[in-house]
Design an enzyme around this catalytic site. Structure first.
Site, short mmCIF file in Angstrom:
data_model
loop_
_atom_site.label_atom_id
_atom_site.label_comp_id
_atom_site.label_asym_id
_atom_site.label_seq_id
_atom_site.Cartn_x
_atom_site.Cartn_y
_atom_site.Cartn_z
N CYS A 270 59.44 46.63 46.57
CA CYS A 270 59.19 46.78 45.13
C CYS A 270 58.57 45.55 44.48
O CYS A 270 57.48 45.64 43.92
CB CYS A 270 60.51 47.08 44.42
SG CYS A 270 61.22 48.64 44.92
N1 LIG Z 1 63.75 50.47 47.88
C1 LIG Z 1 64.04 50.14 46.63
O1 LIG Z 1 64.82 49.22 46.40
C2 LIG Z 1 63.43 50.89 45.46
C3 LIG Z 1 64.00 50.71 44.19
C4 LIG Z 1 63.48 51.40 43.10
C5 LIG Z 1 62.36 52.22 43.30
N2 LIG Z 1 61.79 52.36 44.55
C6 LIG Z 1 60.65 53.25 44.67
O2 LIG Z 1 61.10 54.50 45.20
C7 LIG Z 1 60.12 55.07 46.06
C8 LIG Z 1 60.72 55.28 47.43
O3 LIG Z 1 61.07 54.03 47.98
P1 LIG Z 1 62.05 53.88 49.22
O4 LIG Z 1 62.39 52.44 49.30
O5 LIG Z 1 63.15 54.88 49.16
O6 LIG Z 1 61.06 54.26 50.42
P2 LIG Z 1 61.48 54.54 51.94
O7 LIG Z 1 60.30 54.21 52.75
O8 LIG Z 1 62.80 53.91 52.24
O9 LIG Z 1 61.74 56.11 51.98
C9 LIG Z 1 60.77 57.06 51.75
C10 LIG Z 1 61.02 58.25 52.64
O10 LIG Z 1 60.06 59.24 52.28
C11 LIG Z 1 59.63 59.89 53.47
N3 LIG Z 1 58.35 60.52 53.20
C12 LIG Z 1 57.11 59.97 53.16
N4 LIG Z 1 56.20 60.91 52.80
C13 LIG Z 1 56.88 62.06 52.61
C14 LIG Z 1 56.49 63.37 52.19
N5 LIG Z 1 55.24 63.67 51.94
N6 LIG Z 1 57.45 64.31 52.11
C15 LIG Z 1 58.75 64.01 52.38
N7 LIG Z 1 59.17 62.79 52.76
C16 LIG Z 1 58.24 61.82 52.85
C17 LIG Z 1 59.61 58.79 54.52
O11 LIG Z 1 59.70 59.33 55.83
C18 LIG Z 1 60.84 57.97 54.13
O12 LIG Z 1 62.00 58.39 54.83
C19 LIG Z 1 58.95 54.09 46.03
O13 LIG Z 1 58.05 54.49 45.05
C20 LIG Z 1 59.59 52.79 45.64
O14 LIG Z 1 58.66 51.93 45.02
C21 LIG Z 1 62.32 51.72 45.63
#
Ligand SMILES: NC(=O)c1ccc[n+]([C@@H]2O[C@H](COP(=O)([O-])OP(=O)(O)OC[C@H]3O[C@@H](n4cnc5c(N)ncnc54)[C@H](O)[C@@H]3O)[C@@H](O)[C@H]2O)c1
Length: 435
Positions: A270
Site C-alpha cells: 500500500c
Molecule cells: N494489504 C493491505 O494491508 C491493504 C490494506 C488496505 C487496502 N488494500 C488494498 O486492497 C486490495 C487487495 O489487497 P491485498 O493486500 O488483499 O492483495 P492480495 O494480493 O493479498 O490478495 C488479492 C487476492 O486476489 C486474488 N485475485 C487476483 N485477481 C483476481 C480476480 N480477478 N478474481 C478473484 N481473485 C483475484 C489473488 O489471487 C489474491 O489472493 C488492493 O487494492 C490493496 O491496495 C490492501
C-alpha cells in the site's frame, strides 16, 4: 474447485472476490457476523488451502478458517457462485505495472466476471485501493456492459476503501470506521446497510470520488511524513546529529506533532504504491502533487543511503565493503508480518551485493529471499560471529537491541538508536571513507 451448481442453487449473503490480506479478514468478519459467505479467488493454492482449513494470511490463523468452514464458508476458483450472492465485495490487487503505472487488470477481470454472473438487485462494492473515478468511470461501465443491468436501477454499486493494518492486534474490520459511498443515494443506502453488519461506525462520503481520494490521502500522508523523517535522518547522519534523540524530543510535544520513524525505505502493498495512483491522477488533471513526487524520490533513495552507511561503518573498522560479510536482520516490509512485497530489503541487498559484499539474511518469517534471481543464504542464529556487520532492517520481536549492541559487534540499526557509533567527526564528514 468450482462450487458450481450446488452453490448456484443456494443463496449467499456475501461473495468476497479476492481472498488476500484484505478479502480473507473481511470474510472472517462476515462469517462471524452470521452472513452466509463464499470466497472467490483465481489462485488454486489459496482456494485449496482454505477449503483444507489452512490460512495463507498471518492475521488469520488456521483455527479461524476451520471455524469459518464449520459455519458454512466455502471458497472456489469458479465465478458461478456470484449469481447466487446478494452482495459481492471486490478485494483484488491494484499494484503497479513494470513502468510504475497503476495496474487495474485484476479489477477489470473481477468486474467482468461479476458482470457476467450478477443478478438484478445485487450490491457490488469495490474495496481495492484505486485512483479517483475508478468506481464510476471504470467499474460501472464494465459492470453495466457485461450484465446488461443499470446501476442505481437494477443493481447497486459502491466504493468502500479497506483500511486493514496487517499485524495490528488492536484494530480489525469490526472496530475500524468504514468509509462508504454509493454511485447513487440508493446505492449508498444499500451499501451502508450492508457494512453496518460488519463495522462500526460507518462514515458516509459525499461520493465515490471522495471516498477513493480519502483512502489515497491516508496512505499518502504516511508516505510523505516517512519521507520527511527519512530525509531528516540523512541530514542528521551528515551533520553528526543523533536523529533518534531529535525524534524522541520532538515526540514529547503533546499536540501538533505526530511522530513517524525513519527506516531503510518504504515497503508493502500500500504505502509505496497508493501515492503513485494519486500522483498519476494529479498529473492527468494538470495539478501535479509535487510533495508526493519529492517524497517518492526521498523514500526510494533510502536503501542506497543505508548501503552507504554500511560502507562507512565497515571502513571505520578498516574493511572495504567488497568481501565483507554482511547479515541483514528482518527482510519483510513490516515487523511481525511475513510479507515481502515492495520490501526495502531488496534494494538494500542489491546495493550491498553491487558493492561486492557477501550478503546473508536472518528472518524467522521468511524461508527464501531472492534478489534479482540470486538466492541469499539464510542464517538461523542472528548473533553468530561470522559477520563483519549486522544491518537491522526490520524490528521483529526476536531482535533484542541490547544484545545486538553487546560485544564488539558492528551494527547498523536502521530502525532505532542501536548503530555502532562512528569515531567522532565534524559536520558533513560522516560516511566519508576516512571519517
Ligand atoms: N494489504 C493491505 O494491508 C491493504 C490494506 C488496505 C487496502 N488494500 C488494498 O486492497 C486490495 C487487495 O489487497 P491485498 O493486500 O488483499 O492483495 P492480495 O494480493 O493479498 O490478495 C488479492 C487476492 O486476489 C486474488 N485475485 C487476483 N485477481 C483476481 C480476480 N480477478 N478474481 C478473484 N481473485 C483475484 C489473488 O489471487 C489474491 O489472493 C488492493 O487494492 C490493496 O491496495 C490492501
Amino acid at each position: 474447485m468450482d462450487a458450481g451448481s450446488t452453490a448456484d442453487r443456494d443463496r449467499f449473503d456475501l461473495a468476497v472476490v479476492g481472498l488476500g490480506y484484505v478479502g480473507l479478514p473481511l470474510a472472517v468478519r462476515a462469517v462471524d457476523a452470521g452472513l452466509r459467505t463464499v470466497g472467490v479467488d483465481t489462485s488454486d493454492s489459496v482456494v485449496d488451502g482454505l477449503i483444507r482449513g489452512r490460512s495463507h494470511i498471518g492475521d488469520v490463523d488456521d483455527s479461524a478458517v476451520s471455524g469459518m468452514l464449520g459455519a458454512g464458508f466455502t471458497a472456489t476458483t469458479g465465478t458461478a457462485v456470484l449469481s447466487a450472492a446478494s452482495v459481492i465485495v471486490l478485494c483484488v490487487p491494484t499494484g503497479l505495472t513494470g513502468s510504475g503505472q497503476p495496474d487495474l487488470s485484476a479489477v477489470h477481470a473481477a468486474v467482468r466476471s461479476t458482470g457476467e454472473r450478477i443478478r438484478p438487485g445485487t450490491l457490488v462494492c469495490l474495496e481495492s485501493t484505486s485512483h479517483p473515478g475508478t468506481t464510476e468511470d471504470v467499474v460501472r461501465p464494465i459492470l453495466e456492459r457485461c450484465s446488461g443491468l443499470r446501476v442505481g436501477e437494477d443493481l447497486h454499486l459502491a466504493y468502500s476503501p479497506e483500511r486493514i493494518d496487517p499485524g495490528n492486534p488492536q484494530f480489525g474490520v469490526a472496530n475500524t470506521p468504514k468509509v462508504v459511498a454509493g454511485c447513487t443515494p440508493l446505492c449508498t443506502k444499500h451499501a451502508t446497510a450492508f457494512y453496518e453488519q460488519l463495522a462500526d461506525p460507518i462514515v458516509a462520503a459525499r461520493g465515490t470520488r471522495e471516498a477513493e481520494t480519502a483512502k489515497l490521502l491516508e496512505n499518502s500522508y504516511r508516505y510523505v511524513n516517512i519521507a520527511l523523517v527519512n530525509e531528516l535522518a540523512m541530514f542528521c547522519a551528515g551533520a553528526g546529529i543523533d536523529v533518534w534523540d531529535v525524534l524522541s524530543c520532538a515526540a514529547s510535544k503533546p499536540f501538533g506533532f505526530t511522530p513517524f520513524q525513519p527506516g531503510p525505505g518504504v515497503g508493502g502493498h500500500c504505502i509505496p504504491v497508493d501515492p503513485r495512483y494519486l500522483e498519476v491522477s494529479a498529473r492527468q488533471v494538470g495539478v501535479p502533487l509535487r510533495t508526493l513526487e519529492t517524497a517518492r524520490e526521498v523514500n526510494e533513495r533510502m536503501p542506497v543511503h543505508v548501503a552507504d552507511q554500511a560502507a562507512a561503518l565497515l571502513r571505520s573498522r578498516g574493511r572495504e565493503p567488497a568481501g565483507s560479510r554482511v547479515l541483514l536482520l528482518g527482510v519483510t516490509y513490516k515487523p511481525g508480518v511475513a510479507d515481502m512485497r515492495e520490501s526495502p530489503a531488496f534494494a538494500v541487498a542489491r546495493s550491498l551485493l553491487a558493492a561486492g559484499a557477501h550478503v546473508r539474511y536472518h528472518d524467522p518469517l521468511i524461508d527464501e529471499f531472492h534478489v534479482d534471481g540470486h538466492p541469499l543464504s539464510r542464517v538461523d542464529e542472528p548473533f553468530d560471529t561470522e559477520n563483519d556487520l549486522l544491518v537491522l532492517l526490520q524490528e521483529h520481536s526476536c531482535y533484542d537491541r541490547e544484545r545486538l549492541a553487546s560485544g564488539d559487534r558492528l551494527v547498523l540499526d536502521t530502525r532505532g538508536p542501536g548503530s555502532t557509533r562512528l569515531p567522532e567527526h565534524g559536520p558533513g564528514e560522516q560516511g566519508r571513507p576516512d571519517a
